[in-house]
Design a protein around this motif. Structure first.
Motif, PDB file in Angstrom:
ATOM      1  N   VAL A  16       1.039  -1.222  -0.041  1.00 34.99           N
ATOM      2  CA  VAL A  16      -0.137  -0.016  -0.062  1.00 34.99           C
ATOM      3  C   VAL A  16       1.015   1.136   0.102  1.00 34.99           C
ATOM      4  CG1 VAL A  16      -1.745   1.092   1.063  1.00 34.99           C
ATOM      5  CG2 VAL A  16      -1.725  -0.719   1.279  1.00 34.99           C
ATOM      6  N   ARG A  17       1.779   1.364   0.396  1.00 35.91           N
ATOM      7  CA  ARG A  17       3.171   2.097   0.806  1.00 35.91           C
ATOM      8  C   ARG A  17       2.729   2.867  -0.342  1.00 35.91           C
ATOM      9  NH1 ARG A  17       8.412   3.017   0.963  1.00 35.91           N
ATOM     10  NH2 ARG A  17       8.617   1.285   1.196  1.00 35.91           N
ATOM     11  N   ILE A  20       1.063   4.770  -3.008  1.00 35.37           N
ATOM     12  CA  ILE A  20       0.066   5.667  -2.679  1.00 35.37           C
ATOM     13  C   ILE A  20       1.366   6.461  -3.021  1.00 35.37           C
ATOM     14  CG2 ILE A  20      -1.610   4.983  -1.341  1.00 35.37           C
ATOM     15  CD1 ILE A  20      -0.561   5.374   0.971  1.00 35.37           C
ATOM     16  N   THR A  21       2.793   6.208  -2.070  1.00 36.68           N
ATOM     17  CA  THR A  21       3.819   7.185  -2.558  1.00 36.68           C
ATOM     18  C   THR A  21       3.707   8.039  -3.829  1.00 36.68           C
ATOM     19  OG1 THR A  21       4.618   5.561  -1.352  1.00 36.68           O
ATOM     20  CG2 THR A  21       6.446   7.165  -2.745  1.00 36.68           C
ATOM     21  N   ALA A  23       1.223   8.715  -5.674  1.00 36.69           N
ATOM     22  CA  ALA A  23      -0.289   9.274  -6.227  1.00 36.69           C
ATOM     23  C   ALA A  23      -0.109  10.626  -4.689  1.00 36.69           C
ATOM     24  CB  ALA A  23      -1.374   8.846  -5.679  1.00 36.69           C
ATOM     25  N   LEU A  24       0.429  10.068  -3.765  1.00 33.56           N
ATOM     26  CA  LEU A  24       0.079  11.495  -2.764  1.00 33.56           C
ATOM     27  C   LEU A  24       1.562  12.598  -2.874  1.00 33.56           C
ATOM     28  CD1 LEU A  24      -1.005   8.971  -0.232  1.00 33.56           C
ATOM     29  CD2 LEU A  24      -2.378  10.435  -1.442  1.00 33.56           C
ATOM     30  N   CYS A  30       5.134   8.974   2.245  1.00 33.34           N
ATOM     31  CA  CYS A  30       5.226   7.656   2.810  1.00 33.34           C
ATOM     32  C   CYS A  30       6.493   6.811   3.052  1.00 33.34           C
ATOM     33  CB  CYS A  30       4.300   7.410   1.534  1.00 33.34           C
ATOM     34  SG  CYS A  30       2.146   7.573   1.276  1.00 33.34           S
ATOM     35  N   SER A  70       2.849   9.613   6.056  1.00 34.48           N
ATOM     36  CA  SER A  70       1.987   8.644   5.900  1.00 34.48           C
ATOM     37  C   SER A  70       2.850   7.324   6.565  1.00 34.48           C
ATOM     38  CB  SER A  70       1.392   7.736   4.619  1.00 34.48           C
ATOM     39  OG  SER A  70       0.760   7.176   4.746  1.00 34.48           O
TER      40      SER A  70
END
Length: 84
Positions: A16-17, A20-21, A23-24, A30, A70
């Motif tokens: 998940v990390r 999403i890294t 994208a965020l 992250c 995150s």
């Protein structure tokens, strides 16, 4: 904002990390807990408390910059117990 991703071994926290890294970024960093603290051979409760405080301090500092953190937590696993 502090978004903590937790789960049992093999649940997909690191996956998940990684997903999403990008994208965020750059508003959210992250990280794995090992990115901000050194993992001892045998994590203790005191170490976990200190590690948690280190991550929260980093999140507060980033919040002052308008950014977010995150982290992914590290749980005790077989062979790496959390002792007092």
């Amino acid at each position: 904002m502090l978004l903590l991703v937790t789960g049992s071994t093999g649940a997909g926290k690191s996956t998940v990390r990684r997903v999403i890294t990008d994208a965020l970024a750059p508003a959210t960093e992250c990280i794995e807990l090992g990115h901000v603290v050194t993992m001892p051979p045998v994590p203790t409760i005191a170490w976990r408390q200190e590690a948690g405080e280190t991550v929260v301090r980093r999140a507060v500092a980033m919040q002052a910059e308008g950014r977010h953190l995150s982290p992914r937590s590290i749980r005790a696993t077989a062979g790496r117990p959390c002792t007092s």
